[in-house]
Structures are given as structure tokens and as C-alpha cells.
Design an enzyme around this catalytic site. Structure first.
Site, PDB file in Angstrom:
ATOM      1  CB  CYS A  70      -0.987   0.005   1.138  1.00 21.47           C
ATOM      2  SG  CYS A  70      -0.385  -0.637   2.668  1.00 21.47           S
ATOM      3  CB  SER A 372      -4.217  -7.891  10.143  1.00 23.00           C
ATOM      4  OG  SER A 372      -5.324  -8.737  10.028  1.00 23.00           O
TER       5      SER A 372
END
Ligand SMILES: *[C@@H]1O[C@H](CO)[C@@H](O)[C@H](O)[C@H]1NC(C)=O
Ligand SMILES: *[C@@H]1O[C@H](CO)[C@@H](O)[C@H](O)[C@H]1NC(C)=O
Ligand SMILES: *[C@@H]1O[C@H](CO)[C@@H](O)[C@H](O)[C@H]1NC(C)=O
Ligand SMILES: *[C@@H]1O[C@H](CO)[C@@H](O)[C@H](O)[C@H]1NC(C)=O
EC number: 2.1.1.204
Length: 389
Positions: A70, A372
Site C-alpha cells: 500500500c 492485517s
């Protein structure tokens, strides 16, 4: 973090019968935790671009779940997303997908908020359309399903050669789970925007005051705290009164489970007291836990006030006038502690049987949990993905 092909916990939680044919990650600690819990699943400790077309064809899989790196999308932004070397895995998948002898029927992709405006996203959509997928995009936080934790993320689900999803909203990003009344989706979006955007603003202001003055504590503290009192505290109160969200205490460990090691050190208390997002077990909210949680204080996630009957306001009122000793004494009365890794795992929807290997440090646990996905959210998306209407 490389691409994750399959998230088995999500699959199991969604009740969809599935066999995981491969899990792919290069993070060695993540892989150790994975094998600890899923000892029989094939784990490929390699990058996605390290997998050949031939190997993928041999797997002959029906579903691919992925979470591309990301950083390129958050830090660099829209224009340069695709030119960042870290998107290599992602581009490789886009390149290889149309070449598979048998396309997967289902695809789910997760990413940070901001991905929806990146050029990588546009590339993904072009590839999916070319291959004949119908898709739907979402921006979802676990708060949408009553979990008292903000974690706003981008999701895309796609089905091959299928009827459009019944809830398909072409060109729109849904901000709630599809339901009988699609009109609902507004409220959740607003709520998500409040937590994700609200707290950091205050934090940032305090932070910049901190640096501008070159001191440990910003001078205009009272004023800034008042800013929070009037707007933010009111919003936080609204959240805590919202009965469609569970109380945090449903996710907390019992006293005496070695919780004392999670107390906030007094030194960081004094320094960061005003940057903390403090919640009580009876609250119905917490901010997004990031991978720096438990290590960096600022903006990494809420902390718990275990002395529940003390009013936070009374501690911070005329705080500035107190001596350091008195400040510390007052602050330590709050009994502030970090959420434990187990508690964050609970909020993320990991089942009680899920565990970390003994030799993984607490800091490593926080790092992994900060990266997560929320299992409840993914599980629900998978059931929408495979549901036949
Ligand atoms: C996680 O690991 C434990 C061993 O500590 C194992 O008993 C459990 O079944 C695993 N959980 C899952 C969801 O596989
Ligand atoms: C309560 O929370 C739910 C779930 O996040 C949200 O949809 C709803 O709008 C909230 N209600 C109020 C009054 O804020
Ligand atoms: C904080 O400390 C001051 C001075 O020591 C005291 O008067 C005040 O009652 C304390 N606040 C709380 C909430 O205990
Ligand atoms: C934990 O122990 C295993 C087995 O001894 C070892 O391979 C691994 O590197 C250790 N992991 C960490 C994070 O120390």
C-alpha cells in the site's frame, strides 16, 4: 508486504467451503505465524512475480484474494503509484491474469483508502473488464458491522462472466454492505469519515504545535484540548451511545492475564498524554491500529483507560497548572494501557484458536496486526462474492 493469494481465515469464517491451494507472502514473520496456524496449507514464501504463469496454471484456482503493497498509494499518490517499484507484484498480476488458461471465477482485492483514485486502480479495472469480470468497489470499516474499531479500507469484489451483482452500483463506491435498503449506506460512510479523519486532525495540530515551539509540550494546549472537547468529544459521545456498535469490553482479555506489561510507561504518558485517544471498556469505538502500535504513541491506535470511574475531563482540567509530579500522579490514576495483540486480533475477527508462535515478540505481533485485514469484513464480502441470487 507482497500480495496475498488466499486468506483462509476469511474463507472459513464466511462458511464458504474452500480449499486453500496456495498462500503467498515474503514476510518471514508473517509466514511463521501463518504456518503455526495453518500447518497443512501450502505456503509459498516468495514474491508474486516469482511465480511463473505455468505454476499458476497448474494451481487452477477458483478464487484469488489479494492485498497489494500500500505504500505507493498512500504516500506517493495518484500519479506515481504505478511507477513505484513496490507495485511490481500488482502489475505482474494484472499482466498475467488475462494469460491464465483458466480465469478464476472470483476475485477480491483489499487496499488502503486512496487506492480508489490511483492509476493502479484504473489499470485493475481495465484488466478486469477486458477479462469479462463484473465488479463492485467498496470503502468499508468494521464499524459497519458493529465492530467498535475504525479501519476504513478499499475493497473490490469481482465475478467472472456473471450476472451483475444485484447491488451493483456502476461507477459508485459503496460505503456499506449491500442490504435490502441500499439507502442505508450513507450513515455508515459519515461515521467512518468521522473516526478516520477526525482524530488525526487534532493530533496533527498538537503535533505541529509541538515542533513549532521546540518543546515537549505545546504551549496552547488548553486551547487545543478545548477544540477537542467541543466537537470531537461530542462526536465520540455519539459513538459511545450508538447501540448498533458493540462495547469494547466484549473484545478484551480478563484482568490478570499478564496485562500489567501493557501499561503505558510514565515517561511517554507525560509527553504524549494529549495525543492519546483514550477509550474505556464501555466505549463503542477505537481508532485504527497501525503497525507502529505499542511503539509509537501518536496516531497509532486507541489506548484503554482501565480506571473506569475517573472522569477524563477532571484529569485534564487545569492540567497545565500542575507540577510534573502532580500530572504524572493524575495520569497514572487513569491506569492507561495498550490493547494487547490478542485484543486487537479479537477486534479483527481472528478466532480464539488463532495464535502466535511463542518466539514472536509483542512488537512483531503489533506490526502484523497493523497490516492485517479485518476477518469479519472479508468474510462478509466473500459471502456476497459467491452468493448466488
Ligand atoms: C492456530 O494455531 C493453533 C496452535 O496454537 C491451532 O491449535 C489452531 O487450530 C490454529 N488456528 C487456526 C484458525 O488454524
Ligand atoms: C451507529 O452505527 C452504525 C454502524 O456504524 C451506523 O450505521 C449508524 O449510522 C450509527 N448511528 C448514529 C446515530 O450515529
Ligand atoms: C489531579 O491533581 C490535583 C492536584 O494534585 C488534584 O487536586 C485533582 O483532584 C486531581 N484530579 C483527579 C481527577 O484526581
Ligand atoms: C522462531 O523459532 C523458529 C524455530 O526455531 C525460527 O525458525 C524462527 O526464526 C524464530 N522466529 C523469530 C521471529 O524469532
Amino acid at each position: 508486504m507482497p500480495l496475498l493469494l488466499i486468506v483462509p481465515t476469511g474463507i472459513l469464517a464466511s462458511g464458504v467451503p474452500a480449499e486453500v491451494v496456495a498462500a503467498v507472502d515474503v514476510n518471514t514473520v508473517a509466514n511463521e505465524v501463518y504456518t503455526h496456524n495453518f500447518s497443512t496449507t501450502p505456503l509459498w514464501p516468495k514474491t508474486i512475480e516469482g511465480i511463473t504463469l505455468k505454476e499458476l496454471n497448474r494451481l487452477s484456482f477458483d478464487m484469488i484474494l489479494m492485498s497489494p503493497p500500500c505504500q505507493p498509494f498512500t504516500r506517493i499518490g495518484r500519479q506515481e503509484g504505478i511507477s513505484d517499484p513496490r507495485t511490481k507484484s500488482f502489475l505482474y498480476i494484472l499482466d498475467i491474469l488475462p494469460k491464465l488458461t483458466r480465469l478464476p471465477k472470483y476475485l477480491l482485492l483489499e487496499n488502503v483508502k486512496g487506492f480508489e483514485t490511483s492509476s493502479a486502480r484504473d489499470e485493475l479495472i481495465r484488466t478486469l473488464e477486458k477479462c469479462g469480470f463484473t465488479y463492485q468497489e467498496f470503502l468499508l470499516s468494521p464499524t459497519c458491522i458493529g465492530i467498535p474499531n475504525s479501519r476504513l479500507r478499499y475493497f473490490l469484489i469481482a465475478r467472472l462472466h456473471s450476472e451483475p451483482f444485484p447491488f451493483l452500483a456502476p461507477g459508485k463506491i459503496l460505503t456499506d454492505f449491500p442490504s435490502q435498503e441500499p439507502e442505508n449506506s450513507k450513515t455508515c460512510k459519515d461515521a467512518a469519515a468521522v473516526t478516520e479523519a477526525g482524530s488525526p486532525v487534532l493530533t496533527k495540530m498538537l503535533g505541529s504545535g509541538l515542533h513549532a515551539n521546540g518543546r515537549q509540550c505545546p504551549q496552547k494546549r488548553d486551547f487545543l484540548y478545548k477544540l477537542e472537547t467541543e466537537t470531537e468529544l461530542e462526536r465520540k459521545q455519539q459513538w459511545d451511545d450508538n447501540l448498533s456498535l458493540q462495547m469494547l469490553k466484549n473484545f478484551l482479555q480478563e484482568d490478570g492475564e499478564g496485562l500489567s506489561q501493557y501499561s503505558l510507561p510514565l515517561k511517554s504518558l507525560l509527553r504524549y498524554a494529549l495525543l492519546l485517544d483514550i477509550v474505556k471498556p464501555t466505549c463503542r469505538r477505537s481508532t485504527c491500529f497501525t503497525k507502529g502500535y505499542g511503539h509509537y504513541v501518536e496516531g497509532t491506535g486507541s489506548v484503554l483507560q482501565m480506571a473506569e470511574d475517573i472522569q477524563l475531563e477532571s484529569v485534564f482540567k487545569s492540567f497545565d497548572d500542575l507540577s510534573e509530579d502532580a500530572k504524572l500522579k493524575n495520569l497514572s490514576m487513569l491506569q492507561l494501557r495498550y490493547f494487547t495483540p490478542r485484543e486487537i486480533a479479537n477486534l479483527h475477527g481472528f478466532p480464539p484458536e488463532f495464535g502466535f508462535p511463542e518466539n514472536i515478540t509483542i512488537k512483531q505481533c503489533y506490526r502484523l496486526l497493523g497490516n492485517s485485514l479485518n476477518v469479519y469484513v472479508v468474510a462478509k464480502l466473500i459471502s456476497f462474492l459467491v452468493e448466488s441470487y
